[in-house]
Design an enzyme around this catalytic site. Structure first.
Site, short mmCIF file in Angstrom:
data_model
loop_
_atom_site.label_atom_id
_atom_site.label_comp_id
_atom_site.label_asym_id
_atom_site.label_seq_id
_atom_site.Cartn_x
_atom_site.Cartn_y
_atom_site.Cartn_z
N ARG A 1 110.02 20.97 16.79
CA ARG A 1 109.02 22.07 17.27
C ARG A 1 108.35 22.74 16.13
O ARG A 1 107.40 23.29 16.25
CB ARG A 1 109.41 22.53 18.81
CG ARG A 1 108.54 23.73 19.34
CD ARG A 1 108.74 24.27 20.76
NE ARG A 1 110.03 24.06 20.98
CZ ARG A 1 111.04 25.15 20.82
NH1 ARG A 1 110.61 26.27 20.10
NH2 ARG A 1 112.09 25.24 21.31
N TYR B 1 82.08 24.18 24.93
CA TYR B 1 82.88 22.95 25.54
C TYR B 1 83.39 23.55 26.99
O TYR B 1 84.00 24.70 27.11
CB TYR B 1 83.87 22.41 24.76
CG TYR B 1 84.93 21.31 25.29
CD1 TYR B 1 84.44 19.93 25.36
CD2 TYR B 1 86.10 21.78 25.81
CE1 TYR B 1 85.16 19.21 26.12
CE2 TYR B 1 86.86 20.59 26.56
CZ TYR B 1 86.28 19.44 26.27
OH TYR B 1 87.08 18.31 27.03
N ASP C 1 84.36 26.48 17.03
CA ASP C 1 84.90 25.28 17.29
C ASP C 1 83.90 24.16 16.51
O ASP C 1 82.72 23.99 16.52
CB ASP C 1 84.57 24.96 18.82
CG ASP C 1 85.12 23.39 19.30
OD1 ASP C 1 85.20 22.58 18.37
OD2 ASP C 1 85.67 23.58 20.27
N LYS D 1 88.35 13.78 18.54
CA LYS D 1 87.05 13.39 18.34
C LYS D 1 86.86 12.64 16.76
O LYS D 1 87.41 11.92 16.59
CB LYS D 1 86.00 14.50 18.49
CG LYS D 1 86.34 15.22 20.05
CD LYS D 1 86.39 14.24 21.42
CE LYS D 1 87.03 15.13 22.54
NZ LYS D 1 86.58 16.39 22.59
C1 PLP Z 1 87.12 17.66 23.65
C2 PLP Z 1 86.66 18.93 22.72
C3 PLP Z 1 87.69 19.89 23.20
C4 PLP Z 1 88.94 19.66 23.84
O1 PLP Z 1 89.92 18.88 23.27
P1 PLP Z 1 90.80 18.01 23.76
O2 PLP Z 1 91.54 17.23 22.74
O3 PLP Z 1 90.21 17.01 24.92
O4 PLP Z 1 91.85 18.73 24.49
C5 PLP Z 1 87.33 21.07 22.58
N1 PLP Z 1 86.11 21.47 21.91
C6 PLP Z 1 85.29 20.56 21.90
C7 PLP Z 1 83.77 20.72 21.21
C8 PLP Z 1 85.72 19.24 22.29
O5 PLP Z 1 84.74 18.30 22.09
#
Ligand code: PLP
Length: 393
Positions: free
Chosen positions: A56, A109, A182, A207
């Site tokens: 961890r 998001y 982000d 992603k």
């Molecule tokens: C998918 C996404 C998230 C969240 O990520 P997870 O891996 O699904 O928890 C946050 N910000 C953006 C822009 C995303 O596309």
């Protein structure tokens, strides 16, 4: 934490292949193994090998990913999490306290908005939504007392709005507020927010960084050592760490990020241009198109315009266009109807009821005529043929 080793020099794609990827010292294995272990033998009480104690706190597979992503974003430290939402959560836990305020881009998001709205609100953290393109409004919002964090996303999802990171950084810093971007939709290959003055970068590595729709993960990158230490403590104490297998898969995927992002951008540009001339389509949202309101800013701030394209369907009236949108997402054969984005395979989504369904009935509701495409790495001609047959003309 293990001692940081020097990052290999070189341009982005060289770093993508080599950062954090030293051959295994025992066997010379060119690809470092997956350290599928929870704990590490000590040579005596507290005498750790390479700083590793308990997974961890740190695991070599995770350290490799963290070193790689930090090198690509141009930050001193990266922390890898079990999901993008775990990364956003760790960021919030580290930077805000009860009574504080967070200013957030209104087209962020949905999951980030939901976390603030349905969990952090109960802990006394207030959220103010703003249009990040309206800098006067952003300035007023971050100037209000006890604002700690400005959280933005560019390009945004699903309308691919572009926000000026350097301008947001100026506004945030004048108010003594941290700017977090982000960077999920762009990836560090197309955009490096720290370079434009952001303090923090967050990712859903699920992603484009992961890129193959086979792992869920998140990351936070910072350049400030003191902030990095506080984030690392949150990660260690709260424990939403990236598992060794997920870290390893993400590391492997990032080695091809450059070639993938170039192809995503090229194919998306080709499809967006074609869709803009299609009679079934009313508006195409793609920052690579000259008539997109964020086009000039995207060219300045990004090294390519990415693989996401959104389409507002045309119709005799609103209801007809809504039907056209639903028909399209259920008629493609190569584009798979699914949540998520950024993988090698093309996906199609209906934000009104899928990714942004949570916002239905609120002022943030996504237009029911909108379809979102994540353009993958298939032959772009085949993708166009698929849309052509699905649009029924
Ligand atoms: C998918 C996404 C998230 C969240 O990520 P997870 O891996 O699904 O928890 C946050 N910000 C953006 C822009 C995303 O596309």
């Amino acid at each position: 934490m293990p001692p940081a080793e020097p990052t290999p020099l070189g341009s982005f794609e060289t770093r993508a292949v080599h950062a954090g990827q030293r051959p295994d010292p025992t066997t010379g294995a060119v690809v470092p193994p997956i350290y599928q272990t929870s704990t590490f033998a000590q040579q005596g009480i507290g005498r750790l090998r390479g700083g590793y104690e308990y997974a961890r706190a740190a695991n070599p597979s995770r350290s490799a990913l963290e070193e790689q992503v930090a090198a690509l974003e141009g930050g001193a430290r990266c922390l890898a999490f079990a999901s993008g939402m775990a990364a956003v959560d760790a960021l919030l836990r580290t930077t805000v306290r009860p009574g504080d305020r967070v200013v957030v881009g209104a087209d962020s998001y949905g999951g980030s908005l939901r976390l603030l709205d349905s969990i952090y609100s109960d802990w006394g953290v207030a959220t103010e939504l703003v249009d990040l393109r309206d800098l006067a409004t952003v300035r007023a919002a971050v100037g209000r007392p006890r604002t700690r964090l400005l959280l933005g996303e560019t390009p945004s999802n699903p309308l691919l709005n572009i926000a000026d990171i350097a301008a947001l950084a100026d506004i945030a810093h004048q108010a003594g507020v941290l700017l977090a971007i982000d960077n999920t939709l762009a990836s560090p290959f197309l955009q490096r927010p720290l370079h434009w003055g952001a303090d923090i970068v967050v990712h859903s590595t699920t992603k484009y960084l992961g890129g193959h729709s086979d792992s869920v993960g998140g990351a936070v990158v910072v350049d400030d050592e003191e902030l990095a230490e506080r984030l690392a403590f949150t990660q260690f104490a709260a424990g939403a760490v990236s598992a060794p297998m997920d870290s390893w898969l993400t590391t492997r995927a990032i080695k091809t990020l450059g070639v993938r992002m170039r192809r995503h951008s090229d194919s998306a540009t080709e499809l967006a241009t074609w869709l803009a001339g299609h009679p079934a389509v009313q508006t195409v949202y793609y920052p690579g198109l000259r008539d997109h309101p964020g086009h000039d800013l995207a060219l300045r701030q990004m090294d390519g315009t990415g693989g996401m394209v959104s389409v507002l369907m045309a119709g005799a009236d609103h209801a007809d266009a809504v039907r056209a949108a639903r028909r399209l997402v259920e008629s493609t054969r190569l584009f798979t109807l699914a949540e998520s984005l950024g993988g090698v395979e093309s996906l199609i989504g209906y934000p009104h009821m899928m990714s942004h369904g949570y916002q239905r009935g609120t002022p943030l509701e996504v237009d029911a005529r909108l379809v979102r495409l994540s353009v993958g790495l298939e032959d772009p001609g085949d993708l166009r043929d698929d849309l052509h047959q699905a649009l029924g003309s």
